[in-house]
Design a protein around this motif. Structure first.
Motif, PDB file in Angstrom:
ATOM      1  N   VAL A   9      40.335  18.402 -20.339  1.00 29.94           N
ATOM      2  CA  VAL A   9      41.242  18.316 -21.178  1.00 29.94           C
ATOM      3  C   VAL A   9      39.519  18.369 -22.906  1.00 29.94           C
ATOM      4  O   VAL A   9      39.880  18.733 -23.300  1.00 29.94           O
ATOM      5  CB  VAL A   9      41.057  17.081 -21.334  1.00 29.94           C
ATOM      6  CG1 VAL A   9      41.722  16.405 -23.033  1.00 29.94           C
ATOM      7  CG2 VAL A   9      42.884  16.552 -20.504  1.00 29.94           C
ATOM      8  N   SER A  10      38.486  18.436 -21.747  1.00 25.29           N
ATOM      9  CA  SER A  10      37.375  17.624 -22.809  1.00 25.29           C
ATOM     10  C   SER A  10      37.088  19.676 -23.006  1.00 25.29           C
ATOM     11  O   SER A  10      36.761  19.815 -24.511  1.00 25.29           O
ATOM     12  CB  SER A  10      36.268  16.858 -22.176  1.00 25.29           C
ATOM     13  OG  SER A  10      35.610  17.367 -22.958  1.00 25.29           O
ATOM     14  N   ARG A  11      36.722  20.349 -22.122  1.00 25.97           N
ATOM     15  CA  ARG A  11      36.619  21.855 -22.154  1.00 25.97           C
ATOM     16  C   ARG A  11      37.451  22.377 -22.755  1.00 25.97           C
ATOM     17  O   ARG A  11      36.778  23.495 -23.698  1.00 25.97           O
ATOM     18  CB  ARG A  11      36.594  22.434 -20.696  1.00 25.97           C
ATOM     19  CG  ARG A  11      36.347  23.437 -20.978  1.00 25.97           C
ATOM     20  CD  ARG A  11      36.395  24.471 -19.467  1.00 25.97           C
ATOM     21  NE  ARG A  11      35.707  26.080 -19.393  1.00 25.97           N
ATOM     22  CZ  ARG A  11      36.753  27.140 -19.651  1.00 25.97           C
ATOM     23  NH1 ARG A  11      37.921  26.042 -19.919  1.00 25.97           N
ATOM     24  NH2 ARG A  11      36.486  27.944 -20.148  1.00 25.97           N
ATOM     25  N   GLN A  12      38.766  21.848 -23.280  1.00 25.81           N
ATOM     26  CA  GLN A  12      40.043  22.630 -23.817  1.00 25.81           C
ATOM     27  C   GLN A  12      39.975  22.254 -25.176  1.00 25.81           C
ATOM     28  O   GLN A  12      40.054  23.166 -26.450  1.00 25.81           O
ATOM     29  CB  GLN A  12      41.164  22.740 -23.405  1.00 25.81           C
ATOM     30  CG  GLN A  12      42.630  23.099 -24.245  1.00 25.81           C
ATOM     31  CD  GLN A  12      42.325  24.422 -23.977  1.00 25.81           C
ATOM     32  OE1 GLN A  12      42.593  25.090 -22.614  1.00 25.81           O
ATOM     33  NE2 GLN A  12      42.609  25.238 -25.198  1.00 25.81           N
ATOM     34  N   ASN A  13      39.592  21.255 -25.385  1.00 27.36           N
ATOM     35  CA  ASN A  13      39.480  20.691 -27.205  1.00 27.36           C
ATOM     36  C   ASN A  13      38.584  20.647 -27.379  1.00 27.36           C
ATOM     37  O   ASN A  13      38.294  21.321 -28.796  1.00 27.36           O
ATOM     38  CB  ASN A  13      39.295  19.156 -27.097  1.00 27.36           C
ATOM     39  CG  ASN A  13      39.256  18.598 -27.967  1.00 27.36           C
ATOM     40  OD1 ASN A  13      40.770  18.300 -28.903  1.00 27.36           O
ATOM     41  ND2 ASN A  13      37.767  18.166 -28.852  1.00 27.36           N
ATOM     42  N   LEU A  14      37.153  21.695 -27.258  1.00 22.95           N
ATOM     43  CA  LEU A  14      36.016  22.140 -27.583  1.00 22.95           C
ATOM     44  C   LEU A  14      36.003  23.660 -27.735  1.00 22.95           C
ATOM     45  O   LEU A  14      36.078  24.189 -28.977  1.00 22.95           O
ATOM     46  CB  LEU A  14      34.741  22.039 -26.821  1.00 22.95           C
ATOM     47  CG  LEU A  14      33.259  22.745 -27.145  1.00 22.95           C
ATOM     48  CD1 LEU A  14      33.104  22.264 -28.300  1.00 22.95           C
ATOM     49  CD2 LEU A  14      32.313  22.739 -25.919  1.00 22.95           C
ATOM     50  N   ALA A  15      37.065  23.986 -27.009  1.00 27.61           N
ATOM     51  CA  ALA A  15      37.772  24.845 -27.036  1.00 27.61           C
ATOM     52  C   ALA A  15      38.464  25.570 -27.809  1.00 27.61           C
ATOM     53  O   ALA A  15      38.518  26.600 -29.004  1.00 27.61           O
ATOM     54  CB  ALA A  15      38.671  25.734 -25.815  1.00 27.61           C
ATOM     55  N   ASP A  16      39.776  24.577 -28.649  1.00 35.92           N
ATOM     56  CA  ASP A  16      40.382  24.703 -29.939  1.00 35.92           C
ATOM     57  C   ASP A  16      39.655  24.571 -30.738  1.00 35.92           C
ATOM     58  O   ASP A  16      40.290  24.960 -32.124  1.00 35.92           O
ATOM     59  CB  ASP A  16      41.676  23.055 -29.648  1.00 35.92           C
ATOM     60  CG  ASP A  16      42.666  23.839 -28.643  1.00 35.92           C
ATOM     61  OD1 ASP A  16      42.756  24.812 -27.659  1.00 35.92           O
ATOM     62  OD2 ASP A  16      42.988  22.979 -27.976  1.00 35.92           O
ATOM     63  N   LEU A  17      38.564  24.369 -30.668  1.00 34.91           N
ATOM     64  CA  LEU A  17      37.640  23.324 -32.193  1.00 34.91           C
ATOM     65  C   LEU A  17      36.906  24.802 -32.602  1.00 34.91           C
ATOM     66  O   LEU A  17      37.402  25.124 -33.384  1.00 34.91           O
ATOM     67  CB  LEU A  17      36.742  22.534 -32.425  1.00 34.91           C
ATOM     68  CG  LEU A  17      37.570  20.944 -32.162  1.00 34.91           C
ATOM     69  CD1 LEU A  17      36.095  20.264 -31.734  1.00 34.91           C
ATOM     70  CD2 LEU A  17      37.631  20.586 -32.732  1.00 34.91           C
ATOM     71  N   VAL A  18      36.402  25.444 -31.881  1.00 35.50           N
ATOM     72  CA  VAL A  18      35.557  26.689 -32.217  1.00 35.50           C
ATOM     73  C   VAL A  18      35.881  27.408 -31.638  1.00 35.50           C
ATOM     74  O   VAL A  18      35.264  28.956 -31.461  1.00 35.50           O
ATOM     75  CB  VAL A  18      33.835  26.236 -31.872  1.00 35.50           C
ATOM     76  CG1 VAL A  18      33.497  25.036 -32.773  1.00 35.50           C
ATOM     77  CG2 VAL A  18      33.554  26.212 -30.036  1.00 35.50           C
ATOM     78  N   PHE A  19      36.535  27.873 -30.034  1.00 29.49           N
ATOM     79  CA  PHE A  19      36.225  29.638 -29.873  1.00 29.49           C
ATOM     80  C   PHE A  19      36.982  30.995 -30.638  1.00 29.49           C
ATOM     81  O   PHE A  19      37.969  30.246 -31.109  1.00 29.49           O
ATOM     82  CB  PHE A  19      36.952  29.250 -28.738  1.00 29.49           C
ATOM     83  CG  PHE A  19      37.052  30.383 -27.717  1.00 29.49           C
ATOM     84  CD1 PHE A  19      36.123  31.370 -26.657  1.00 29.49           C
ATOM     85  CD2 PHE A  19      38.610  31.660 -27.280  1.00 29.49           C
ATOM     86  CE1 PHE A  19      36.182  32.219 -25.760  1.00 29.49           C
ATOM     87  CE2 PHE A  19      37.909  32.980 -26.850  1.00 29.49           C
ATOM     88  CZ  PHE A  19      37.398  32.949 -26.062  1.00 29.49           C
ATOM     89  N   GLY A  20      36.046  31.758 -30.314  1.00 30.36           N
ATOM     90  CA  GLY A  20      36.269  32.756 -31.653  1.00 30.36           C
ATOM     91  C   GLY A  20      35.878  32.273 -32.811  1.00 30.36           C
ATOM     92  O   GLY A  20      36.493  34.238 -33.486  1.00 30.36           O
ATOM     93  N   LYS A  21      35.680  31.575 -32.885  1.00 30.56           N
ATOM     94  CA  LYS A  21      34.907  31.124 -35.044  1.00 30.56           C
ATOM     95  C   LYS A  21      33.793  31.528 -34.570  1.00 30.56           C
ATOM     96  O   LYS A  21      33.183  31.452 -34.116  1.00 30.56           O
ATOM     97  CB  LYS A  21      35.569  29.535 -34.620  1.00 30.56           C
ATOM     98  CG  LYS A  21      37.280  30.130 -34.354  1.00 30.56           C
ATOM     99  CD  LYS A  21      37.529  28.035 -34.653  1.00 30.56           C
ATOM    100  CE  LYS A  21      38.623  28.187 -34.871  1.00 30.56           C
ATOM    101  NZ  LYS A  21      39.390  26.725 -34.918  1.00 30.56           N
ATOM    102  N   GLU A  22      32.959  31.496 -36.204  1.00 33.63           N
ATOM    103  CA  GLU A  22      32.215  31.713 -36.611  1.00 33.63           C
ATOM    104  C   GLU A  22      31.529  30.356 -36.996  1.00 33.63           C
ATOM    105  O   GLU A  22      31.911  29.891 -37.304  1.00 33.63           O
ATOM    106  CB  GLU A  22      31.972  32.672 -37.938  1.00 33.63           C
ATOM    107  CG  GLU A  22      32.097  33.812 -37.603  1.00 33.63           C
ATOM    108  CD  GLU A  22      31.322  34.588 -37.080  1.00 33.63           C
ATOM    109  OE1 GLU A  22      30.266  34.675 -36.618  1.00 33.63           O
ATOM    110  OE2 GLU A  22      31.466  36.166 -36.171  1.00 33.63           O
ATOM    111  N   VAL A  23      30.088  29.778 -35.905  1.00 33.20           N
ATOM    112  CA  VAL A  23      29.761  28.674 -36.226  1.00 33.20           C
ATOM    113  C   VAL A  23      28.050  28.646 -36.788  1.00 33.20           C
ATOM    114  O   VAL A  23      27.523  29.636 -36.382  1.00 33.20           O
ATOM    115  CB  VAL A  23      29.859  28.031 -34.471  1.00 33.20           C
ATOM    116  CG1 VAL A  23      31.177  27.767 -34.374  1.00 33.20           C
ATOM    117  CG2 VAL A  23      28.767  28.865 -33.826  1.00 33.20           C
TER     118      VAL A  23
END
Length: 227
Positions: free
Chosen positions: A73-87
């Protein structure tokens, strides 16, 4: 002369403090790129403009391991937040695994902090010395708030911290894990004796009608006199 000497020492001390502060900020670097991989709730990979990949370990937090409850769940939440995005990653150094230790920013917002607020990472006090004092306070307050609300991993009566899990340490002992009521912004401890009586009564009731009958008998008029 004495006053002049004190004034001179004061100026030197101020100058030294400013120099140290500026040196600290000068050491901070900013890494920008697109998030192309999420390893777990506190580790990701950023691809910069030169197509070079950088493994980032989110500083100041520690998320549940993959085999732990809420690890996925923690991994998925981080993915939802930033995966594929510019940071942007604000960092000072790398660890022994050559991972960049940094604070991940998405549109200026602290992603590390968001993981704690979601109840999906601990404030990793053992390794937060490179965080600003303000961030340390925010992380500590966010963990307390998530714990109080009982969200994410804090819904577990006795969550095991990742650093303990990695060393195979058992969960901390609790007097009676069922003797607590958690609601948003509210936590209430129930007397263990009362809690035990309720639990034993409920064990003997296997159906909803049976439970309702138990409540009816306990609350009917004259029940005290019958006893």
């Amino acid at each position: 002369m004495r006053r002049d000497r004190i004034a001179e020492l004061s100026r030197l001390a101020t100058g030294l403090a400013v120099y140290i502060l500026c040196s600290c900020f000068a050491q901070a670097e900013i890494l920008s790129g697109r998030v192309v991989k999420i390893a777990d709730g506190d580790t990701l990979t950023v691809l910069d403009k030169s197509n070079r990949q950088h493994k980032i370990r989110l500083i100041g937090i520690d998320a549940p391991e993959r085999k732990q409850p809420f690890g996925t769940v923690s991994r998925q939440n981080l993915a939802d937040l930033v995966f594929g995005k510019e940071v942007a990653v604000e960092w000072h150094k790398q660890d022994r695994y050559q991972r960049v230790l940094g604070k991940v920013l998405l549109n200026g917002q602290d992603v590390n902090l968001k993981q704690i607020k979601a109840g999906l990472a601990w404030h990793y006090t053992q390794y937060d010395k490179d965080l600003r004092l303000a961030d340390k306070r925010l992380y500590a307050e966010a963990q307390k708030a998530a714990d109080l609300k009982g969200i994410g991993l804090w819904s577990d009566p006795s969550p095991v911290a990742p650093w303990d899990f990695r060393h195979n340490k058992p969960a901390p002992a609790v007097a009676d894990e069922g003797c607590e009521i958690r609601l948003p912004g509210f936590r209430y401890k129930i007397d263990p004796v009362i809690c035990g009586i309720c639990r034993n009564a409920l064990k003997s009731v296997s159906t909803l009608p049976g439970f309702m009958e138990l409540v009816r008998l306990a609350t009917r008029p004259g029940s005290d006199e019958a006893n």
